[in-house]
Design an enzyme around this catalytic site. Structure first.
Site: not given
Length: 323
Positions: A24-25, A50, A86-87, A152, A179, A212
């Site tokens: 993602y990042i 990709k 990578a994780a 994690y 986040n 919520i």
């Protein structure tokens, strides 16, 4: 052209290895390197390719758990800086798949660090997490207490300790992300993500009321507080450190520096969607609270003072990028 500063020999050109390049990042970082510098990038990932970034980008399929494969990447390429993303990152799955998570997150990182040392790579930047901090602290500084609560987070903390003690002559930076949310251009967020903002967007578009969990926490509106940062702002931070030798061998928070309550996030998502012309429900479904951190947001003064970095995306900007 940006240059990596070498204290003994002066500036020199470099190639950059980005691990987890199909995640993602990392793609945001790769694109920013290619847009803002003259460097070439080598991306490695266990997944098939990709994403394509043009002539200055090379993809190599590589499992970081395989030490020989990692060494072959370094042996075949002139790598002077590594950005290690990578994780495996699911907190929930880290309790269920502890061995697999350990092999990727700890053994894999050790293999990368070993190659960095053995092949005389100058610089190493590690993507860590705010989850390593004590969950009772609200405004989190880099010096705040460490108390990881998930496998994690424990693995990321273990890697940080390995980095501090085992980099040899190589310099390092540890970035602790808060986040991360948002997208930009061809770099998109995961449509199946269980993170708060994409979950709210999906719920509203499916004509369901956003949920919520808990509205009686000791915060300004009774809901939990979190800090959100756009991946492009993270990418800017990674490029920023390439030309500043003074910021190395250190750890920095990367967040917005502002906490948003869950209710504020939900209401901002709804307003942004309405401004975007979407017909959305405005009701919120409150469910019983879950066991979680009440409030956590970053103090980013340390990195701001060192490198002059500050995030460009507001919460509204992050949300609009995802619509």
């Amino acid at each position: 052209m940006f240059q990596l500063y070498n204290d003994e020999a002066g500036p020199k050109e470099m190639s950059i290895l980005v691990t987890g390049c199909e995640g993602y990042i990392a793609p945001f970082v790769i694109q920013n390197i290619l847009d803002e510098t003259g460097f070439s990038v080598i991306g490695i990932d266990i997944k098939d390719q990709k994403l394509y970034f043009g002539e200055r980008y090379t993809f190599i399929k590589c499992d970081i758990r395989d030490r020989k494969s990692v060494e072959n990447v370094f042996r075949s390429n002139k790598i002077e800086c590594v950005f290690h993303f990578a994780a495996l990152i699911s907190v929930h799955l880290s309790f269920q798949e502890t061995q697999e998570y350990h092999e990727t997150n700890v053994i894999g990182t050790q293999n990368i660090i070993s190659a960095v040392r053995n092949f005389k790579c100058d610089r190493f930047v590690f993507a860590s997490t705010c989850a390593v901090y004590d969950s009772t602290i609200e405004s989190v500084k880099e010096s705040s207490s460490i108390n990881p609560l998930s496998p994690y987070a424990c693995q990321k903390d273990a890697c940080e300790n390995i980095i501090r003690s085992g980099m040899g002559d190589s310099s390092y930076i540890i970035f602790r992300f808060f986040n991360v949310a948002g997208r930009r251009g061809k770099m998109k967020s995961d449509p199946e993500s269980k993170a708060l903002i994409p979950s709210i967007i999906r719920s509203v578009r499916d004509e369901m009321r956003p949920i919520i969990f808990g509205n009686s926490y000791p915060t300004r509106d009774g809901t939990t507080i979190r800090d959100y940062i756009h991946p492009h702002d993270i990418a800017r931070a990674f490029v920023c450190v390439l030309e500043d030798s003074s910021c190395w061998n250190n750890c920095y928070n990367l967040g917005s520096g502002n906490g948003s309550t869950t209710r504020e996030v939900v209401e901002t998502v709804i307003q942004c969607m309405k401004d975007n012309g979407e017909d959305v429900p405005e009701e919120i479904d409150y469910q019983p609270p879950r066991i979680e951190t009440v409030s956590a947001y970053a103090c980013c003064d340390k990195f701001n003072k060192k490198c002059g970095w500050e995030p460009a995306y507001s919460l509204r900007g992050i949300i609009n990028s995802m619509l």
